[in-house]
Design a protein around this motif. Structure first.
Motif, PDB file in Angstrom:
ATOM      1  N   ALA A   1       0.851  -1.190   0.000  1.00  0.00           N
ATOM      2  CA  ALA A   1       0.000   0.000   0.000  1.00  0.00           C
ATOM      3  C   ALA A   1       0.882   1.234   0.000  1.00  0.00           C
ATOM      4  O   ALA A   1       1.875   1.300   0.735  1.00  0.00           O
ATOM      5  N   PHE A   2       0.541   2.223  -0.826  1.00  0.00           N
ATOM      6  CA  PHE A   2       1.270   3.481  -0.944  1.00  0.00           C
ATOM      7  C   PHE A   2       0.347   4.607  -0.478  1.00  0.00           C
ATOM      8  O   PHE A   2      -0.758   4.749  -1.015  1.00  0.00           O
ATOM      9  N   LEU A   3       0.801   5.409   0.474  1.00  0.00           N
ATOM     10  CA  LEU A   3       0.004   6.534   0.956  1.00  0.00           C
ATOM     11  C   LEU A   3       0.863   7.787   0.966  1.00  0.00           C
ATOM     12  O   LEU A   3       2.012   7.764   1.427  1.00  0.00           O
ATOM     13  N   HIS A   4       0.296   8.886   0.444  1.00  0.00           N
ATOM     14  CA  HIS A   4       1.011  10.156   0.454  1.00  0.00           C
ATOM     15  C   HIS A   4       0.956  10.743   1.856  1.00  0.00           C
ATOM     16  O   HIS A   4      -0.071  10.674   2.535  1.00  0.00           O
ATOM     17  N   THR A   5       2.072  11.317   2.305  1.00  0.00           N
ATOM     18  CA  THR A   5       2.141  11.807   3.684  1.00  0.00           C
ATOM     19  C   THR A   5       1.437  13.129   3.889  1.00  0.00           C
ATOM     20  O   THR A   5       1.142  13.498   5.031  1.00  0.00           O
ATOM     21  N   ARG A   6       1.133  13.864   2.795  1.00  0.00           N
ATOM     22  CA  ARG A   6       0.516  15.178   2.951  1.00  0.00           C
ATOM     23  C   ARG A   6      -0.777  15.346   2.170  1.00  0.00           C
ATOM     24  O   ARG A   6      -1.540  16.261   2.450  1.00  0.00           O
ATOM     25  N   ARG A   7      -1.007  14.487   1.189  1.00  0.00           N
ATOM     26  CA  ARG A   7      -2.225  14.598   0.387  1.00  0.00           C
ATOM     27  C   ARG A   7      -3.035  13.310   0.499  1.00  0.00           C
ATOM     28  O   ARG A   7      -2.495  12.250   0.819  1.00  0.00           O
ATOM     29  N   ASN A   8      -4.308  13.417   0.197  1.00  0.00           N
ATOM     30  CA  ASN A   8      -5.183  12.253   0.230  1.00  0.00           C
ATOM     31  C   ASN A   8      -5.026  11.459  -1.061  1.00  0.00           C
ATOM     32  O   ASN A   8      -5.908  11.425  -1.908  1.00  0.00           O
ATOM     33  N   GLU A   9      -3.854  10.848  -1.213  1.00  0.00           N
ATOM     34  CA  GLU A   9      -3.579  10.006  -2.375  1.00  0.00           C
ATOM     35  C   GLU A   9      -3.074   8.668  -1.876  1.00  0.00           C
ATOM     36  O   GLU A   9      -2.184   8.604  -1.026  1.00  0.00           O
ATOM     37  N   GLN A  10      -3.640   7.602  -2.414  1.00  0.00           N
ATOM     38  CA  GLN A  10      -3.231   6.269  -2.004  1.00  0.00           C
ATOM     39  C   GLN A  10      -3.571   5.259  -3.086  1.00  0.00           C
ATOM     40  O   GLN A  10      -4.548   5.434  -3.811  1.00  0.00           O
ATOM     41  N   PHE A  11      -2.751   4.236  -3.213  1.00  0.00           N
ATOM     42  CA  PHE A  11      -3.020   3.157  -4.144  1.00  0.00           C
ATOM     43  C   PHE A  11      -2.326   1.910  -3.636  1.00  0.00           C
ATOM     44  O   PHE A  11      -1.595   1.941  -2.639  1.00  0.00           O
TER      45      PHE A  11
END
Length: 469
Positions: free
Chosen positions: A382-392
């Protein structure tokens, strides 16, 4: 604490409320929480895989194929929308991998004419100057080839030159690997680290840590340069972290302390930080090496490394405390309850929680601290952006005992070790760069900071590979 077979003591059972099934057979359920136990089985009837499906599930409407990985390789899937607080930015979750977004500085969009990127620095230019550069494009006219105005030239002359050592250059990703040697540790290697400056390798396990110099990396029978005996022969190191300057090492595991080691000129103990828990499962060190996080059963110890004092014993969900990582002023925890938690290091408040739907075995981040990666029991990442609501999510759907992740310091690739297989994946395309298959399970891995060597820990030794460019 160690069991009779030398393995770290089993952690605990998972309650029904954790989201993990309580139906497995008693023996499997008893070993579910063990750091190195048997594989956890999903609830319901077992999933049947054909040979072609061993690594990757079929594509659904919420998944898309990533180019360059072959016909039956990784899939990427959009995760459910996270329930973010008011403090989170409102950027929508993306259903595709945005290559431009990976590592692109926040607020420095390609279409922003008021910024000029110079090496590793950005310089603000007045709007009038930007119009001088982009006048034609702004009013819909063809771009003018007339020379810049004197105002533009004077501003450009005022920009100081960028020293070569601070200019950020894109590093190449390796295209393969070559096995160069085996380090005979003698026992299970639960944690490993390799420096980029000296190419020293530190293999950690039960009773001792062994130090290997560069000459041993390409030999199969050379003795270690040094052996560092633990305070109690029954102690076991299961996690370790090199400091950014590679002059210090911190270790934790089945003991009553987190140990800080000086590595130069001679490896020796600098301090033993007395812990309040019996087993430390994971460690994280801040980029400035001022803060260390030690993850225990139900809490995280936050240490001031400069003064060697405990700042706080921070409670986290009991079944969300297998692993920990830190990015700037945020730290992350996860475990058997399938939820990735983020916490503010300044006020210790929970920021967000993301349901990843499977047990979290490891957490890491990219060098720019923009993306957090979570390795799951299903081999998914799982990849999650630390500052934006982006994940895949990169979907594998293959249940695994061990899942280790390590991002290369150059940021152009990372490695993922799943049971007996290690793969190097390019960032952000996730194209497979190389793959290594070992005869025994890979318990841990590390990449040297100069991106030249890869080392993996297994049941009795560490295997060293040289990366090919």
């Amino acid at each position: 604490m160690l069991g009779a077979d030398g393995e770290p003591e089993e952690r605990r059972d998972v309650p029904e409320s954790s989201g993990v099934s309580s139906q497995p057979e008693p023996q499997v359920q008893h070993q579910l929480g063990s750091l190195y136990g048997v594989p956890w089985q999903p609830p319901g009837p077992p999933i049947q895989h054909s040979p072609a499906d061993q690594e990757t599930s079929a594509v659904t409407q919420q998944q898309w194929h990533l180019q360059g990985l072959g016909r039956s390789e990784l899939q990427a899937a959009r995760l459910p929308e996270a329930q973010l607080g008011e403090a989170a930015e409102s950027s929508p979750s993306r259903s595709c991998l945005n290559t431009a977004g990976w590592g692109w500085p926040t607020g420095l969009g390609k279409g922003d004419p008021s910024r000029k990127l110079c090496g590793s620095r950005s310089v603000s230019l007045p709007l009038s100057v930007c119009r001088s550069f982009l006048l034609g494009s702004e009013v819909g006219q063809p771009y003018s080839s007339s020379p810049p105005s004197e105002e533009v030239l004077s501003l450009l002359r005022a920009i100081p030159p960028i020293p070569d050592e601070v200019v950020v250059r894109q590093k190449r990703a390796p295209h393969g690997s070559w096995k160069v040697g085996t380090l005979l540790h003698g026992k299970r290697v639960y944690a490993v680290a390799i420096s980029g400056s000296t190419h020293h390798v530190y293999t950690c396990g039960s009773g001792y840590i062994r130090v290997w110099d560069e000459s041993a990396l390409q030999a199969g029978d050379k003795a270690p340069q040094a052996q560092l005996d633990l305070q109690d022969p029954q102690d076991c190191v299961v996690t370790c972290k090199l400091f950014p300057d590679e002059q210090s090492l911190i270790t934790g595991g089945a003991s009553q302390a987190v140990t800080l080691w000086d590595l130069a000129p001679t490896p020796q103990v600098r301090a033993r930080l007395t812990s309040t828990g019996p087993t430390c499962y994971s460690l994280a060190v801040s980029s400035d090496a001022h803060i260390c996080l030690a993850c225990f059963h139900g809490f995280v110890e936050i240490w001031d490394l400069q003064n060697q004092i405990l700042i706080r014993k921070h409670e986290v969900p009991v079944y969300g405390s297998r692993c920990v990582d830190i990015t700037g002023n945020i730290f992350w925890t996860g475990g058997e309850d399938t939820t990735l938690y983020s916490w503010d290091l300044r006020n210790y408040q929970r920021l967000h929680q993301h349901d990843l739907q499977n047990e979290i075995l490891s957490i890491t981040h990219d060098p720019g601290e923009e993306w957090v990666l979570a390795g799951l029991r299903t081999s998914d990442i799982a990849f999650l952006h630390t500052r934006r609501n982006e994940q895949f999510k990169a979907v594998m759907k293959k249940y695994t005992r061990h899942h280790s992740l390590k991002f290369a310091s150059c940021g152009s690739y990372f490695v993922t070790a799943i049971d007996t297989r290690l793969s190097g994946l390019e960032a952000p395309s996730l194209q497979k760069l190389f793959q290594i298959e070992e005869s025994s399970g890979i318990l841990c891995c590390d990449v040297s900071s100069d991106n030249q060597y890869l080392v993996m820990g297994s049941k009795s030794s560490a295997i060293v590979y040289q990366l090919l460019y």
